[in-house]
Write an enzyme that holds these catalytic residues in place. Sequence first.
Site, PDB file in Angstrom:
ATOM      1  N   ARG A 293       0.840  -1.214   0.000  1.00  0.00           N
ATOM      2  CA  ARG A 293       0.000   0.000   0.000  1.00  0.00           C
ATOM      3  C   ARG A 293       0.869   1.256   0.000  1.00  0.00           C
ATOM      4  NH1 ARG A 293      -4.708  -2.726   3.722  1.00  0.00           N
ATOM      5  NH2 ARG A 293      -5.546  -3.829   1.933  1.00  0.00           N
ATOM      6  N   TYR A 430      -6.679  -1.195  -6.778  1.00  0.00           N
ATOM      7  CA  TYR A 430      -6.053  -2.416  -6.243  1.00  0.00           C
ATOM      8  C   TYR A 430      -5.372  -2.167  -4.893  1.00  0.00           C
ATOM      9  CZ  TYR A 430      -1.577  -1.330  -8.847  1.00  0.00           C
ATOM     10  OH  TYR A 430      -0.437  -0.784  -9.356  1.00  0.00           O
ATOM     11  N   GLU A 431      -4.861  -3.253  -4.322  1.00  0.00           N
ATOM     12  CA  GLU A 431      -4.324  -3.221  -2.936  1.00  0.00           C
ATOM     13  C   GLU A 431      -5.385  -2.728  -1.960  1.00  0.00           C
ATOM     14  OE1 GLU A 431      -1.771  -4.693  -2.302  1.00  0.00           O
ATOM     15  OE2 GLU A 431      -0.726  -4.726  -4.214  1.00  0.00           O
ATOM     16  N   GLY A 432      -6.626  -3.154  -2.162  1.00  0.00           N
ATOM     17  CA  GLY A 432      -7.730  -2.682  -1.334  1.00  0.00           C
ATOM     18  C   GLY A 432      -8.262  -1.385  -1.916  1.00  0.00           C
ATOM     19  N   GLN A 437     -10.009   1.297   2.096  1.00  0.00           N
ATOM     20  CA  GLN A 437      -8.933   1.961   2.862  1.00  0.00           C
ATOM     21  C   GLN A 437      -9.536   2.960   3.838  1.00  0.00           C
ATOM     22  OE1 GLN A 437      -5.708   1.145   2.515  1.00  0.00           O
ATOM     23  NE2 GLN A 437      -6.414  -0.342   1.033  1.00  0.00           N
TER      24      GLN A 437
END
Length: 586
Positions: A293, A430-432, A437
């Site tokens: 992240r 992406y990456e959450g 977040q």
Amino acid sequence: MTGYAAPVRDIRFLLCDLLDVSQQLPGADLSSDIIDPILEAAATFSREVISPLNRSGDEAGCSMPAPGEVRTPAGFREAYQQYCEAGWTSMGCATEDGGQDMPFVLHGLVAEIFSGANMAWTSYPGMSNAAYICLAANGDAQQRKLYLPRIASGQWAGTMCLTEPHAGTDLGLLRTRAVPNMNGSFDLTGTKIFISGGEQDLTENIVHLVLARLPDAPSGTKGISLFVVPKFLHDDDGHLLERNPVTCGSIEHKMGIRANSTCTMNFDGARGWLVGEAGKGLAAMFVMMNHARLGVGISALGQMQAAYQKALAYAEERRQGRAGAGGLGAGPDAIIRHADVRRMLLVQKAYVEGSRALIAWASLQHDLAHRGDAEAGERLALVTPIVKAFVSDCAVECTSLAIQVFGGHGFIRETGVEQHLRDARIIPLYEGANGIQAMDLLGRKVLMDGGERLRLLARDIAGFIEQESGSEQLRPLLSELGSAAKTLDMVTRQIAKSAASDPDLVGSVAVPYLRLCGHVCLAWMWARMAAVGHAKAGSEDPVYADKIATARFYFACLLPEVRSLAVQIEAGSAPVIAVALSHSNH
Ligand SMILES: Cc1cc2nc3c(=O)[nH]c(=O)nc-3n(C[C@H](O)[C@H](O)[C@H](O)COP(=O)(O)OP(=O)(O)OC[C@H]3O[C@@H](n4cnc5c(N)ncnc54)[C@H](O)[C@@H]3O)c2cc1C
């Protein structure tokens, strides 16, 4: 069109003037003698090797010359070899793995340089670096001995295999199965989608880190374990043996980062080994995801920087109309003289340099936390979702503004500026996803610890205001910073009071809340940069006066968004929930 130029001067300002990293990290040898040649070498590599591949890679994309095989665009493989030979893959890796053990505060800013030059290319070694961190934290001695030096050297790559067709955000739904064998290994069966670098032609082997379920595992996230599944099986010394049945079924055709392979990976009884404890896979993977992240926030910064640079150069060249009252001379003026174009450029500059300062500060917290500073760890946990989501939202806004500066020419592929928006657009997803977040920030990082981490940040900001209170020039900025911090405190208290009785509240206000936090952090960074600028008054280096002027722009034109965000948050969940949304109503 001018090529990519790494923001070396600004990075030096942050490392040496703002954060004074050589003092903050004693023993790490971050003197100018060390930092300068590294930054210059990164700038040269990015300018000469990977920036020239950015457009051609986007045009060509990845291809599948034969079933299961992925070819990266022309030049990618050779660039990767040069990158490995120059030692860039091992910059942040431990010395016992053949790495250079460089602090993340330097490593992360070097990663920005590479990402700005070519995000699709840089994502290959970026993902391997995240895999290295996950295995270093969770692997057993044998796994660490086998995989870490090979990933550190760039000989083998790493991937992160979480997503399945029906399991994106909700990983508790994942179905990939891991069946134990008598010899301690497992056979994995299932399909993973959207796997970055799942197959490529850059490295001789790929180490997949895979989330899967044991046969007796409970449903939901508690039943998930982490496995390492190499593309080629190997002996205990890492010599390659036969191919493991994990293959790429197809690659995606995408809006951006087209040169980075996004693969459907089929695990057909592929041999794997458990990493860490059974049932604790998600926690183990979070080590990698938290690092990733920060990494994607850094790549968002790279895209903003690269697009801003192009817009600035274009605005100096393009001549249209008369600026101000009457303008100068006979001919049309460069568009940079128009106030609205200046505004668009300054929005970009303020977000780019403010985000870089925030990322550098967060990276320093990462390094301090690794040295055992618990409070630094708490600060990092708080700002990680802000770095990921606020900076990537700014990247989408700023790359779009860069196109606006180009006018219609920005919409034409040839100018190259539109690629930055297309590439940056993946980062909020992406990456959450950024909405997730925001809920992580508000729900987990703020409300669940009773606001403890936020109070730490508030104390840091109050300490800075107190320390600078004697400065006449900084007073207006300090007053606005204090008032933004107060607004954040007030809305946090309001949310905390109502969240228990209103189950929709956190989800309804989390995104404006994260943006408000992002502004408070950036205001703090800009006030700190302005303080350095004032302290260096009279210096011949224009960077210091430039920081003071840009800080004033940020406080006057961007920070006031805090007020409208507070109003949105105060409105609570009712306006969001009241409307009956249904596709069939339309
Ligand atoms: C180019 C690319 C590369 C990728 N690389 C990888 C990789 O290397 N490895 C990997 O494992 N995955 C990878 N992914 C997958 C990526 O991480 C997922 O796409 C992402 O996590 C979102 O999942 P989803 O697409 O299924 O969306 P969904 O989970 O279906 O979400 C759709 C929307 O609903 C919202 N939403 C979902 N659940 C909730 C909730 N509980 N509350 C509020 N809102 C919610 C989301 O915020 C989002 O806006 C990649 C994806 C892409 C496109």
